[in-house]
Design a protein around this motif. Structure first.
Motif, PDB file in Angstrom:
ATOM      1  N   LYS A  38       0.747  -1.150  -0.122  1.00 22.05           N
ATOM      2  CA  LYS A  38       0.097  -0.082   0.081  1.00 22.05           C
ATOM      3  C   LYS A  38       0.972   1.178   0.017  1.00 22.05           C
ATOM      4  N   LYS A  39       0.633   2.237  -0.733  1.00 23.80           N
ATOM      5  CA  LYS A  39       1.411   3.472  -0.786  1.00 23.80           C
ATOM      6  C   LYS A  39       0.697   4.363   0.148  1.00 23.80           C
ATOM      7  N   GLU A  40       1.623   5.190   0.557  1.00 25.24           N
ATOM      8  CA  GLU A  40       0.976   6.284   1.388  1.00 25.24           C
ATOM      9  C   GLU A  40       0.337   7.620   0.647  1.00 25.24           C
ATOM     10  N   LEU A  41      -0.807   7.879   1.227  1.00 18.32           N
ATOM     11  CA  LEU A  41      -1.633   9.078   0.650  1.00 18.32           C
ATOM     12  C   LEU A  41      -0.804  10.333   1.174  1.00 18.32           C
ATOM     13  N   LEU A  75      -1.004   9.468  -4.360  1.00 15.48           N
ATOM     14  CA  LEU A  75      -0.011   8.439  -3.690  1.00 15.48           C
ATOM     15  C   LEU A  75       1.497   8.856  -4.042  1.00 15.48           C
ATOM     16  N   LEU A 120      -1.216  14.605   0.710  1.00 15.69           N
ATOM     17  CA  LEU A 120      -2.194  15.885   0.592  1.00 15.69           C
ATOM     18  C   LEU A 120      -1.452  16.991   0.192  1.00 15.69           C
ATOM     19  N   ILE A 132      -3.854  15.661  -3.970  1.00 16.60           N
ATOM     20  CA  ILE A 132      -4.121  14.434  -3.476  1.00 16.60           C
ATOM     21  C   ILE A 132      -3.454  13.204  -4.300  1.00 16.60           C
TER      22      ILE A 132
END
Lengths: 223, 234
Positions: free
Chosen positions: A4-7, A39, A9, A37
């Motif tokens: 999973k990649k980091e979100l 990844l 902002l 926004i």
């Protein structure tokens, strides 16, 4: 399977040392920020942000799928789902040049017709201009038109076309993908085309969730 | 001191932030600050109409603040834009423009539509909070989110997040919008009177409230994508 990649902002700097700015980031006061926004994707110390939504900005050489919105004596206006309306000159539409306009252009392409076109030029000062006088480009005669957000097109294609080829093979459909987020699906029957559309929407929705290819291939097996 | 609705002076009203609520908009958000309820929708960047408004080097940001006829408790509000709504549209547009990287989309327009569903004080700051979320949701590049609160004065005391009653019977109402990550103020108005010392304290109080709002905004933006993650156990 990737993890999973980091979100990321807008507004907060990417707090890691020794990184170089890549795609979809900007530098201010020596810090790297993401303006959107997306990844976080760090490869070889280069920070990229993969967008999750966004509009289509034409690039020269892109294959796009357009809809004719208007015609004049020498050109058509084409909606390419972009902030910039495209122009298709009659000279870029025919393989042999037309000497003089003798018939109205809507005899060839009428309002509402769908075309596969190539972006011939675009420089932010003039409208993007298209061409369809090459092999593989032209009017679309049949199929289903699917629209997704343009930034998810690379995910739909997959690494070296892995995902799209999987869908094509399993459903026995042909697809033309426009960089502007429009896809034409041509299958033997409407059912296969609608199934392909359903899968494309699924890819759009879950593009950021790891294990997408596995889930899609499971969906295809069950069909 | 306790306030009329039971809040402490430095306490926000209960807040609710939601992103991506409208299917046909490019970006959208819903914000509740207590009884104040606001919806925001963003369309664009798109072709500018009328064409003469286009700027050769950047996008034009347009904002429309509008109060629904049923948003007030008194007599039904006329749906035609009032003098006040035109002013608020302008200040909201300016508060957001500072954050949006307009130079990335020359010769286009970005439209922000804000609809106040229920007005119970601080509608302009709720509108800014919703609009900035909708812009981020639309994938429009920004330097930071814009977060806003109002501070006021009632019974000689400074209060955070002014509601309708406090706005009507208080001594001052100061709406403030900031880019919290950058510490830059993009909106500052004042109705009423504060001493210079009070003003400085009010600004500090606003900053504290803005940080709380900012966190809620970030959480709402993440939630849209995290909800899909959770479906698959991530």
């Amino acid at each position: 399977m990737s993890s999973k990649k980091e979100l990321i902002l807008p507004g907060m700097p990417i707090e890691k040392k020794g990184l170089k700015p890549g795609n979809n980031v900007y530098v201010e006061g020596g810090k790297i920020y993401s303006p959107i926004i997306g990844l976080l994707d760090i490869k070889n110390n280069v920070v990229n942000v993969i967008p999750l939504k966004g509009s289509y900005i034409p690039r020269v050489g892109d294959k796009v799928i357009g809809i004719i919105t208007n015609y004049s004596l020498y050109s058509w206006s084409v909606d390419i789902r972009s902030p910039y309306e495209a122009v298709l000159m009659a000279a870029a539409a025919f393989k042999k040049p037309l000497s003089r306009p003798t018939v109205p252009l809507n005899r060839f392409l009428d309002i509402g017709d769908v075309i596969v076109a190539k972006v011939k030029s675009f420089d932010l000062l003039s409208s993007p201009s298209l061409a369809i006088n090459e092999r593989g480009y032209g009017k679309v005669e049949r199929g289903t038109l699917v629209e997704i957000t343009p930034v998810k097109v690379p995910r739909l294609i997959g690494k070296k076309g892995s995902l799209i080829n999987l869908i094509k093979k399993k459903l026995n459909v042909d697809m033309v993908i426009g960089q502007n987020g429009r896809i034409i699906v041509v299958g033997k029957d409407k059912e296969a085309e609608l199934k392909a559309a359903e899968i494309i929407y699924r890819v759009e929705r879950e593009a950021h969730v790891p294990g997408l290819t596995d889930r899609i291939s499971k969906m295809l097996e069950e069909w | 001191m306790r306030r009329r609705d039971g809040r402490a002076p430095d306490q926000l009203r209960p807040m609710k932030f939601e992103v991506g609520i409208l299917k046909n908009a490019d970006g959208s958000a819903y914000v509740e600050m207590g009884l104040t309820k606001v919806i925001a929708a963003v369309y664009g960047p798109k072709e500018p109409h009328p064409r003469h408004i286009l700027m050769p080097d950047r996008a034009v940001l347009r904002a429309r603040y509008h109060m629904a006829p049923f948003s007030v408790t008194e007599e039904r509000k006329s749906p035609a834009p009032s003098r006040r709504e035109i002013e608020l549209s302008k200040v909201i547009k300016e508060a957001l423009s500072a954050a949006v990287l307009l130079k990335q989309f020359p010769r286009t327009v970005i439209d922000v539509y804000i609809e106040v569903l229920n007005a119970y004080g601080s509608t302009r700051v709720a509108s800014i909070n919703a609009a900035s979320l909708a812009l981020a949701d639309a994938g429009i590049p920004m330097r930071d989110l814009v977060a806003a609160v109002s501070v006021g004065k009632m019974g000689g005391e400074l209060i955070l997040d002014v509601d309708d009653y406090e706005d009507k019977y208080g001594e001052a109402d100061v709406p403030i919008a900031m880019m919290p990550g950058r510490g830059e103020i993009t909106l500052l108005q004042m109705d009423g009177l504060l001493t210079p010392e009070e003003f400085i304290r009010a600004l500090e109080l606003a900053k504290k409230g803005i940080m709380e709002v900012y966190e809620l905004q970030r959480k709402a933006l993440r939630e849209k994508y995290e909800a899909i993650w959770r479906e698959y156990g991530f």
